[in-house]
Design an enzyme around this catalytic site. Structure first.
Site, PDB file in Angstrom:
ATOM      1  N   LEU C 235      28.857  -7.697  16.122  1.00 23.22           N
ATOM      2  CA  LEU C 235      28.567  -8.954  15.438  1.00 23.22           C
ATOM      3  C   LEU C 235      27.095  -9.080  15.045  1.00 23.22           C
ATOM      4  CD1 LEU C 235      29.868 -11.750  14.762  1.00 23.22           C
ATOM      5  CD2 LEU C 235      28.880 -12.536  16.915  1.00 23.22           C
ATOM      6  N   ASP C 236      26.852  -9.347  13.775  1.00 18.96           N
ATOM      7  CA  ASP C 236      25.491  -9.601  13.262  1.00 18.96           C
ATOM      8  C   ASP C 236      24.555  -8.420  13.461  1.00 18.96           C
ATOM      9  OD1 ASP C 236      26.341 -12.050  12.478  1.00 18.96           O
ATOM     10  OD2 ASP C 236      25.259 -13.187  14.010  1.00 18.96           O
TER      11      ASP C 236
END
Lengths: 293, 293, 293, 293
Positions: C235-236
């Site tokens: 994530l990210d």
């Protein structure tokens, strides 16, 4: 004693901050006017109309300021202190004494020395200290004393820190770490008793640990930044004074990123030092109020 | 009547400016305190300790502000006016009425309408006027009335200007030219009697006359800018409110430069409009004091 | 079938990358010339003269391009593939099909729709999907279909993800998360099989977890940033496409920071989408090569 | 003879430009490959698919480059010249010889000398010339020769220009005017026969004539800029190499603007010098193609 800065003679800065309450601005403006001062700059910030915090910086002009300072200080203790507010008052014609600590890198150090010679920084520089000798000649070219305090090997830095403290203690009003690559102990921070400003590289996102430029390159960051902050017990976590970034591309190597980083580091540090020297910064919790316009 | 902005109820802005003199800050702070106001923001700027100009913006909170306004206004006339200072006082909960004039380009217009809907601009928008109909549907989608006033051919614009004046007069507090591609006559400016804000492209160096993007491309500029300013009799020469630039390269065509220019135009104009709507700007001579921090 | 973009008819982009070796540029240039193409833009990047990686983007013009594509593809398989290099070839007149996923915030979404209508983004937008209905009317005003797929409560999102997959599968060439506030599962990423671009706020330093703007305010950051990146399993943490920052001050509230953050988010995302749509980006490891000049 | 730059040994840059035509990239890539070179960087720009201009910069690595240069040059004359194209080829390990002309201001001069010492600028600096002696000591501290050539009074500068020409002629490959406050005659430009780079302040809008910072202050500009350009017969109107700006406020005096201007001047000039020294710039008409990514 240092010669006063001519165009700032009879100019004082007054910082007041604490819990917000009705009438503070009025109280302080009255006090200054009563003592013959003329306010020529005023910045004020409140975090909210009720129950918030109040921050104010005044610059006032008062003919024969030096003679009036004791009375003004007494007035401030009498009127402002009982309101639960803190204050500090400075004769702006007296430059702060700034020590610079450096290691091998010269970019931040030389920029500060050059800006000082050019008249951009209202400070005196009684000394530069380094754990290396690389920058000695350059520093002395600017007429600034250079002291070499080698780092101790091992984790115990108490002896070298004691030596640095011996040089600084009583001689300086604030310390700038201009890419000084040694960890500062909490013990040192407590004993030195003056503000310490540091500069370090910054990225979005942050890269923890060794080799940050290599890691930034691997992640392909498009911006390289720098952050100047006050040093507190938590390493690199103190109140931020100033930040900036430069744009980079995939075509630049980790070494290029580091060179671009050096440019933004010296720019950011010099602004932070200027604002501190002009007494434009109020520390509050873990952040700063910077009255720089 | 327009509904007041809830979080700004009982908040007023007070602008005072004129020849600097000892004790102004004190005088105004006393007046506000005496009338029950609590200063929550104060910006002040003086051009010099003696013989200079003084500019101040205060935001204060006063419970039941509306009832107190007449007394405060009377006080200001009594104390501030005799010092040769000008003042203006505004109830910040009452949004200014803004008209937008546009032509075919929609970038500045839509950004203002969108920011308004989003709650970022403390204004009402009673109308949009255009000399074309291209933007009519978009404007009405935002619930804003659209009026079409075609341009007159020839150099005499008196009839179309009269029609626009008829729509605006009494209905708006300021006018924004959002890429409105018609020259405004001095007669119109005098008759409208409210501030007019314009946006135009800017380059270093400036390129005069038609086809500025083509000329900028030929000279190989590396930056494209925009300037928002108040409109005065001298076209594009009024007091600057805000400016910004974006970086461009040799690989971009004149059309690309124009698209990048549109981005910076809408950003610069929206900041200028916000600061005007918040009463943060003082016009003085041919420049502005913008208290925006 | 979508109409080709007129000024890009007979224009192709060719990306080649892999282990660097002598003569690649020559080999590819010969191939293009042999097949009647004229190179009109070429960007090339190598990470080192020996043992490094090679990246190249060519745009060439070839009359009657569509007829020649099969032969050019066969040539590439024959000459470039044996060198261990990967290639991709695109007819630039055929716009990519882009889906936009959003939640309640409209700033990134509307900016993409508006730039598309304005002709700045060479894509088609077959659909917008949201887990809320707030933006439905706006989307449809732009003539773009809107589908509402409510989020599932609980941690199991398989049913709503399946519904979104059903809408997207086969209909789009890439997906943009325009402030879509739902976590995307790895399963979804694998099944969708096209690139997914995300935008998120960025700070120096980074603030992990909930309430990042509040934390940034507490630390007193002076810059607010945004990062656009390809979505990967972490994530990210995917390859960064573009980043930018805006300057903020102590006078701005956490809400102000968020509004300024929205401005930089929409600007950064629109640039990332443009470069992806123009096939200017090569993913390599966890970073990108962006040929954007 | 100057020692070659170690990491650039066997690296050459090749610039080719002229009327665009099919197959140029192929022709040049073949030529380089045939002579044993491996292309490690390639930037190319065309102004249009037909009838446009073509610009290309290649960096290639070729073991034992020096021995191969005559053959490569002969090949270029044979194949590229007949196509109506101009070319230039440089052994990148041989640093260009740069002279710096300055007056009293030291900011641009010192930054160049410092970056050179730091290894950031691939040049040698055989001399610095000034019409004043203020910077003599600083220059010599960096180990660079300093020559004092006083300005002539009156409009006839032929004697002092002749003296400067005598010092420069044959000794330098380009000249940098680092805030050199003397007008350069066309006669001097013709006789010197090497590129001359200048830096000057830039504003939006431009302010013509004396006292530009005062005029900028009066108009209340919000940005201060700098432009580096090649010097041509028309003063300050030559092809732009690089530009940048910094933000200023109403609180800054004309002297402050000048200090901020100095910061941006040194940054812009150092980038322009770097790109020139790396042979990244093609002059064309009155603009430049800068391959700097």
């Amino acid at each position: 004693m240092t010669a006063p800065i001519p165009h700032l003679v009879d100019h004082a800065s007054l910082i007041v901050h604490g819990p917000d309450q009705a009438g503070i601005v009025n109280e302080i403006a009255s006090l200054v006017a009563r003592r013959g001062g003329n306010i020529i700059a005023l910045d004020q910030h409140s975090t909210g109309p009720s129950g918030g915090d109040f921050f104010q910086r005044i610059v006032f002009h008062r003919p024969d300021l030096v003679a009036a300072l004791p009375d003004i200080r007494a007035d401030l203790d009498e009127t402002v202190k009982p309101m639960g507010l803190e204050w500090r008052l400075r004769d702006l014609s007296l430059p702060l004494r700034m020590a610079v600590l450096a290691s091998k890198s010269d970019h931040c150090l030389l920029d500060l020395l050059w800006r000082h010679r050019r008249g951009e920084l209202p400070v005196t520089i009684p000394m530069t200290i380094s754990n290396h000798t690389d920058v000695a000649d350059d520093v002395r070219t600017f007429g600034v004393p250079f002291f070499h305090v080698p780092s101790q090997s091992g984790s115990d830095k108490s002896q070298s820190e004691a030596e640095i403290l011996g040089l600084l203690k009583g001689n300086v009003d604030f310390v700038v770490l201009a890419r000084y690559m040694q960890v500062i102990s909490n013990d040192f921070l407590e004993k030195i008793g003056v503000p310490v400003i540091n500069i370090h590289h910054s990225f979005l996102p942050a890269f923890i640990g060794a080799g940050p430029y290599r890691k930034a390159k691997e992640r392909g960051v498009k911006l390289i930044g720098a952050t100047a902050h006050y040093v507190t017990e938590e390493l690199d976590e103190g109140p931020i004074i100033e930040q900036d970034v430069v744009r980079v591309t995939h075509a630049e190597t980790a070494a290029d990123l580091q060179a671009r980083g050096a440019d933004v580091e010296r720019a950011v540090l010099s602004r932070a030092v200027l604002w501190h020297a002009q007494d434009r910064i109020i520390r509050h919790g873990n952040h700063t109020i910077v009255f720089n316009t």
